[in-house]
Design a protein around this motif. Structure first.
Motif, mmCIF file in Angstrom:
data_model
loop_
_atom_site.group_PDB
_atom_site.id
_atom_site.type_symbol
_atom_site.label_atom_id
_atom_site.label_comp_id
_atom_site.label_asym_id
_atom_site.label_seq_id
_atom_site.Cartn_x
_atom_site.Cartn_y
_atom_site.Cartn_z
ATOM 1 N N PHE A 1 13.841 19.264 1.757
ATOM 2 C CA PHE A 1 13.509 18.101 0.940
ATOM 3 C C PHE A 1 12.040 18.075 0.517
ATOM 4 O O PHE A 1 11.524 17.033 0.111
ATOM 5 C CB PHE A 1 13.844 16.820 1.704
ATOM 6 N N TYR A 2 11.398 19.212 0.562
ATOM 7 C CA TYR A 2 9.968 19.290 0.253
ATOM 8 C C TYR A 2 9.674 18.920 -1.197
ATOM 9 O O TYR A 2 8.614 18.382 -1.509
ATOM 10 C CB TYR A 2 9.477 20.714 0.549
ATOM 11 N N LEU A 3 10.595 19.183 -2.106
ATOM 12 C CA LEU A 3 10.342 18.986 -3.535
ATOM 13 C C LEU A 3 11.052 17.758 -4.107
ATOM 14 O O LEU A 3 11.239 17.655 -5.315
ATOM 15 C CB LEU A 3 10.756 20.237 -4.312
ATOM 16 N N VAL A 4 11.444 16.833 -3.255
ATOM 17 C CA VAL A 4 12.110 15.611 -3.724
ATOM 18 C C VAL A 4 11.202 14.843 -4.669
ATOM 19 O O VAL A 4 11.604 14.410 -5.758
ATOM 20 C CB VAL A 4 12.520 14.734 -2.525
ATOM 21 N N ARG A 5 9.958 14.655 -4.278
ATOM 22 C CA ARG A 5 9.021 13.885 -5.111
ATOM 23 C C ARG A 5 8.792 14.563 -6.458
ATOM 24 O O ARG A 5 8.717 13.907 -7.496
ATOM 25 C CB ARG A 5 7.704 13.705 -4.368
ATOM 26 N N ALA A 6 8.686 15.876 -6.455
ATOM 27 C CA ALA A 6 8.471 16.598 -7.707
ATOM 28 C C ALA A 6 9.673 16.458 -8.631
ATOM 29 O O ALA A 6 9.518 16.319 -9.848
ATOM 30 C CB ALA A 6 8.193 18.074 -7.420
ATOM 31 N N ALA A 7 10.882 16.482 -8.073
ATOM 32 C CA ALA A 7 12.078 16.335 -8.894
ATOM 33 C C ALA A 7 12.106 14.977 -9.576
ATOM 34 O O ALA A 7 12.532 14.853 -10.724
ATOM 35 C CB ALA A 7 13.330 16.534 -8.040
ATOM 36 N N VAL A 8 11.645 13.941 -8.884
ATOM 37 C CA VAL A 8 11.603 12.600 -9.476
ATOM 38 C C VAL A 8 10.473 12.505 -10.489
ATOM 39 O O VAL A 8 10.651 12.023 -11.611
ATOM 40 C CB VAL A 8 11.424 11.532 -8.385
ATOM 41 N N THR B 1 0.831 -1.213 0.000
ATOM 42 C CA THR B 1 0.000 0.000 0.000
ATOM 43 C C THR B 1 0.862 1.259 0.000
ATOM 44 O O THR B 1 0.495 2.276 -0.601
ATOM 45 C CB THR B 1 -0.947 0.023 1.205
ATOM 46 N N ALA B 2 2.029 1.194 0.648
ATOM 47 C CA ALA B 2 2.933 2.350 0.625
ATOM 48 C C ALA B 2 3.453 2.602 -0.787
ATOM 49 O O ALA B 2 3.537 3.763 -1.236
ATOM 50 C CB ALA B 2 4.096 2.122 1.586
ATOM 51 N N LEU B 3 3.781 1.544 -1.503
ATOM 52 C CA LEU B 3 4.253 1.704 -2.883
ATOM 53 C C LEU B 3 3.124 2.191 -3.795
ATOM 54 O O LEU B 3 3.354 3.012 -4.690
ATOM 55 C CB LEU B 3 4.808 0.371 -3.399
ATOM 56 N N VAL C 1 11.925 5.022 -7.231
ATOM 57 C CA VAL C 1 12.952 6.015 -6.890
ATOM 58 C C VAL C 1 12.387 7.039 -5.906
ATOM 59 O O VAL C 1 13.048 7.416 -4.925
ATOM 60 C CB VAL C 1 13.471 6.715 -8.161
ATOM 61 N N SER C 2 11.166 7.491 -6.170
ATOM 62 C CA SER C 2 10.536 8.468 -5.282
ATOM 63 C C SER C 2 10.334 7.891 -3.888
ATOM 64 O O SER C 2 10.536 8.573 -2.878
ATOM 65 C CB SER C 2 9.197 8.918 -5.871
ATOM 66 N N PHE C 3 9.944 6.621 -3.823
ATOM 67 C CA PHE C 3 9.736 5.958 -2.532
ATOM 68 C C PHE C 3 11.038 5.921 -1.739
ATOM 69 O O PHE C 3 11.074 6.249 -0.545
ATOM 70 C CB PHE C 3 9.203 4.550 -2.750
ATOM 71 N N VAL C 4 12.131 5.534 -2.406
ATOM 72 C CA VAL C 4 13.427 5.447 -1.730
ATOM 73 C C VAL C 4 13.911 6.837 -1.318
ATOM 74 O O VAL C 4 14.352 7.049 -0.173
ATOM 75 C CB VAL C 4 14.464 4.761 -2.633
ATOM 76 N N ALA C 5 13.828 7.796 -2.241
ATOM 77 C CA ALA C 5 14.321 9.142 -1.951
ATOM 78 C C ALA C 5 13.540 9.786 -0.804
ATOM 79 O O ALA C 5 14.128 10.392 0.105
ATOM 80 C CB ALA C 5 14.229 10.015 -3.203
ATOM 81 N N ASN C 6 12.227 9.651 -0.834
ATOM 82 C CA ASN C 6 11.418 10.244 0.235
ATOM 83 C C ASN C 6 11.589 9.504 1.551
ATOM 84 O O ASN C 6 11.466 10.107 2.625
ATOM 85 C CB ASN C 6 9.949 10.268 -0.185
ATOM 86 N N SER C 7 11.863 8.205 1.494
ATOM 87 C CA SER C 7 12.134 7.460 2.723
ATOM 88 C C SER C 7 13.424 7.954 3.370
ATOM 89 O O SER C 7 13.491 8.152 4.592
ATOM 90 C CB SER C 7 12.233 5.956 2.427
ATOM 91 N N LEU C 8 14.458 8.179 2.543
ATOM 92 C CA LEU C 8 15.715 8.716 3.075
ATOM 93 C C LEU C 8 15.505 10.113 3.656
ATOM 94 O O LEU C 8 16.032 10.438 4.726
ATOM 95 C CB LEU C 8 16.768 8.761 1.966
#
Length: 328
Positions: free
Chosen positions: A188-195, A122-124, A158-165
């Motif tokens: 790190f607010y825009l990590v997901r948007a960058a991906v 569900t997280a993915l 990638v977004s899951f890993v980056a946001n988890s870190l």
């Protein structure tokens, strides 16, 4: 943290409820070189109530319900086992750790391994929907962008890993001292948007978010506080339903519905903040190049953390400006 806004040139960004203007003097928002908080929030709200925005709310509702079932199932299955281990290996008695009187009505009677698998799946799924939502909301959200499905599994992972870190870093920052946690949450607010938009990798996405937010930290913090406040206000109706004859089951279901709306709104806000800051950054890079200045200087004149000769992702600053900036 000071709001050391960029000194870059003006750039038009689409943050209104209207279609982008065709040229100067067409009624679009005035150019600016810093984040316009009001435009980001109003642009997000306008996109939320469009058909695609409401479809995303429905998607978040389904994923949120599945996530609630998974997490409550894990909690209901894991707590009794932890309780038994503590009692068996310490001087504690069963009276010291009374069992759960009434597990959540959403919990399923499954094994711990199954519950953990459900939580991960569900997280993915939620992260995949987050990536799609960002792709939708960076545009006008009047039709579904086909490019949102491009490399979706890879970008979601990638977004899951980056946001988890990023989440781990923020958590450590809060534990060590609150202010570092707040600073990292903003950075790190825009990590997901960058991906999602640029196709950046894990580390480049973290660096890209840091770069975009630099110079606008106070305003991004204010945006984050507004989103958090909206989420907190949304919990009030759930608390009221819980004390009515409808009971906990209705309250839990109502909470999932409100949570879906808040989550969709949060994704829309992040997308609109990204559009503005990416456009400002692209214009700043273009201006430095035109002036013959070093490409590796940041918006505030300091050495940039991510030099322009280092690939960021699928989009260059010029492509970002072309896709989301003036005239499109």
């Amino acid at each position: 943290m000071s709001d050391d806004s960029s000194d870059g040139p003006d750039v038009w960004v689409d943050d209104t409820d209207e279609s982008p203007p065709d040229g100067p003097g067409s009624g679009g928002p005035e150019p600016g070189d810093t984040l316009a908080v009001g435009d980001a929030l109003s642009g997000a709200a306008a996109r939320l109530v469009r058909p695609i925005g409401l479809a995303l709310v429905a998607g978040y509702l389904l994923v949120g319900f599945a996530g609630a079932v998974a997490t409550t199932s894990l909690f209901a299955t894991l707590v009794p086992r932890v309780r038994a281990v503590i009692i068996e290996n310490s001087a504690a008695t069963p009276a010291d750790f009374p069992p759960l009187a009434d597990p959540s009505p959403l919990a399923l009677p499954v094994e711990v391994s199954t519950a953990l698998g459900l939580v991960l799946v569900t997280a993915l799924l939620a992260e995949t929907l987050n990536v799609v939502a960002i792709q939708v909301f960076v545009r006008d959200a009047r039709e579904f962008p086909r490019e949102a499905l491009a490399d979706l599994p890879a970008r979601s992972l990638v977004s899951f890993v980056a946001n988890s870190l990023a989440a781990v870093a923020v958590f450590v920052g809060f534990v060590a001292f609150i202010l570092p946690g707040v600073f990292l949450a903003v950075a790190f607010y825009l990590v997901r948007a960058a991906v999602a938009v640029e196709g950046a990798g894990v580390v480049p996405a973290l660096r890209r978010s840091w770069r975009l937010v630099k110079g606008h930290r106070i305003r991004v913090l204010f945006v984050l506080l507004v989103v958090v406040l909206v989420g907190q206000v949304a919990t009030l109706p759930t608390s009221l339903v819980e004390v009515t004859p409808l009971g906990e089951t209705a309250a839990a279901a109502f909470g999932v519905v409100l949570g879906a709306v808040v989550t969709t709104f949060g994704a829309a806000v992040a997308a609109r903040v990204y559009v503005q800051l990416a456009g400002i950054d692209a214009a700043s890079v273009a201006a430095r190049r035109a002036a013959g200045g070093p490409d590796s200087d940041g918006a505030d004149g300091e050495p940039d953390d991510s030099p322009e000769d280092e690939p960021i992702g699928a989009l260059t600053p010029e492509e970002i400006d072309e896709q989301f900036g003036k005239g499109n």
